[in-house]
Design an enzyme around this catalytic site. Structure first.
Site, PDB file in Angstrom:
ATOM      1  N   ASP A  10     -62.093  50.488  -2.490  1.00 25.24           N
ATOM      2  CA  ASP A  10     -61.959  49.243  -3.246  1.00 25.24           C
ATOM      3  C   ASP A  10     -63.267  48.891  -3.937  1.00 25.24           C
ATOM      4  O   ASP A  10     -64.213  48.439  -3.287  1.00 25.24           O
ATOM      5  CB  ASP A  10     -61.538  48.126  -2.284  1.00 25.24           C
ATOM      6  CG  ASP A  10     -61.383  46.777  -2.961  1.00 25.24           C
ATOM      7  OD1 ASP A  10     -61.358  46.728  -4.209  1.00 25.24           O
ATOM      8  OD2 ASP A  10     -61.282  45.768  -2.245  1.00 25.24           O
ATOM      9  N   ASP A  38     -61.690  47.245 -10.847  1.00 26.34           N
ATOM     10  CA  ASP A  38     -61.341  47.038  -9.444  1.00 26.34           C
ATOM     11  C   ASP A  38     -60.226  47.983  -9.002  1.00 26.34           C
ATOM     12  O   ASP A  38     -59.051  47.763  -9.295  1.00 26.34           O
ATOM     13  CB  ASP A  38     -60.914  45.585  -9.237  1.00 26.34           C
ATOM     14  CG  ASP A  38     -60.571  45.272  -7.788  1.00 26.34           C
ATOM     15  OD1 ASP A  38     -60.797  46.133  -6.918  1.00 26.34           O
ATOM     16  OD2 ASP A  38     -60.079  44.153  -7.528  1.00 26.34           O
TER      17      ASP A  38
END
EC number: 3.4.23.18
Length: 395
Positions: free
Chosen positions: A102, A284
């Protein structure tokens, strides 16, 4: 890519970040492959909850219609593309876990032996190694937009990704976890790749795995190749020229808030000429959707036959049979194109002829989120020198 949206609390006035210790060895670069995890039982996905989690991750306000849709389960589906999930194997202590990488958070948290047998059932769990050190008084906690969350203790232990090992890496071991995470049997935790200033460990933030090991690498960077309906790769320490076409175009990164934030120079829809309206956004890998300003989203769906912003389903929907236009982001003169089929996220319910859009509103966040819908079309270099982001179309 697994739908496993996260939330990171942005901590103001962070104290000194505690560094881990890399294993001293020759500089190197390596590739770590995602692995396909066949889903034996069809997995349900709450589409508005995915959307709500992405907004909450960045401190955004979740619209009432999205909250209502998420809580009512009006758009819960088991789409075919989730027959496999794409995760990354990481050795934490003495156990190999499948983690979600992430770039929008900075915590390494995992299912652990501190959970009950019922909570950890079906998961690989972290067991502190014989050399692990528990940080007494240190804690972590995350909260998600659908009300789910996790919290626990912090250890220093060995973490190995591909060919690189970090000693005394902060490992956030879950001792409490909500049922939503327990039910996701294919995912054993998360490895954050944002900047260490975003780490949420209290009372002192800890360094990320990447910040720990980047001095070992040939170059202090990693590159991401997420794939549409296929496993992707993460390249650490080098750029793989075989994975992209042409040359990389770079954009400066503003990491003042701990994110990989950049500014695009404009956007375009379908075959139309791109405009010059700037878009500030975050790259992201931990967010599934592409979240944009209301005006940009409305501009896109204005060109989608039958599209509407649905209170019932908590976002923009359209007939599944509709051929969607592409979405282009202009970055330093380079046009990064997301094919229309990538934007058809999923049917709102099993067998429905209505589909949920992969482009949704950022709900007034003040910046956009370039999640997997965008990233799956690009080879993206996350370069800590600068820092900067490099973009090119995938080969």
């Amino acid at each position: 890519m697994v739908v496993f949206s996260k939330v990171t609390a942005v901590v103001v006035g962070l104290s000194t970040i505690v560094s881990a210790v890399p294993v001293v060895q020759p500089r190197k670069g390596f590739t770590i492959n995602q692995v396909a995890r066949p889903v034996t039982n069809k997995k349900t996905v709450n589409l508005p909850a995915v959307y709500a989690n992405a907004l909450t991750k960045y401190g955004g306000t979740v619209p009432d219609s999205v909250k209502a849709a998420a809580s009512s389960g009006s758009a819960v589906t088991t789409p075919e593309q989730y027959d496999s999930e794409y995760l990354t194997p990481v050795k934490v202590g003495g156990t190999t876990l499948n983690l979600d990488f992430d770039t929008g958070s900075a915590d390494l948290w995992v299912f652990s032996s501190e959970l009950s047998a019922s909570e950890s059932s079906g998961h690989a769990i972290y067991k502190p190694s014989a050399n692990a050190q528990k940080l007494n008084g240190y804690t972590w906690k995350i909260q998600y937009g659908d009300g789910s969350g996790a919290s626990g203790d912090v250890y220093k232990d060995t973490v190995t990704v591909g060919g690189v090992t970090a000693q005394s890496q902060a490992v956030e071991a879950a001792s409490q976890i909500s049922s939503q995470f327990v039910q996701d049997k294919d995912n054993d935790g998360l490895l954050g790749l944002a900047f260490s200033s975003l780490n949420t460990v209290s009372p002192r933030p800890q360094t990320t795995f990447f910040d720990t090991v980047k001095s070992q690498l040939d170059s202090p960077l990693f590159a991401v190749t997420l794939k549409y309906h296929a496993p992707g790769t993460y390249d650490f320490g080098y750029i793989d020229n075989s994975k992209f076409q042409g040359k990389l175009t770079y954009a400066d990164v503003d990491n003042s808030q701990g994110f990989w934030m950049f500014t695009a120079d404009g956007y375009g829809v379908g075959d139309g000429a791109p405009n010059s309206n700037h878009i500030s956004g975050i790259a992201d890998t931990g967010t599934t959707l592409l979240l944009l300003d209301d005006s940009v989203v409305a501009d896109y769906y204005h060109q989608v036959s039958g599209a509407k912003n649905s209170n019932e389903y908590g976002g923009y929907v359209f007939p599944c049979s509709t051929k969607l236009p592409s979405f282009t982001t202009v970055i330093g003169g380079y046009n990064a194109v997301v094919p229309g089929e990538y934007i058809n996220y999923a049917p709102v319910t099993d067998g429905s002829s209505t589909c949920f859009g992969g482009i949704q509103s950022n709900s007034g966040l003040g910046f956009s989120i370039f999640g997997d819908v965008f990233l799956k079309s690009q080879y993206v270099v996350f370069d800590s020198q600068g820092p900067r982001l490099g973009f090119a179309p995938q080969a």
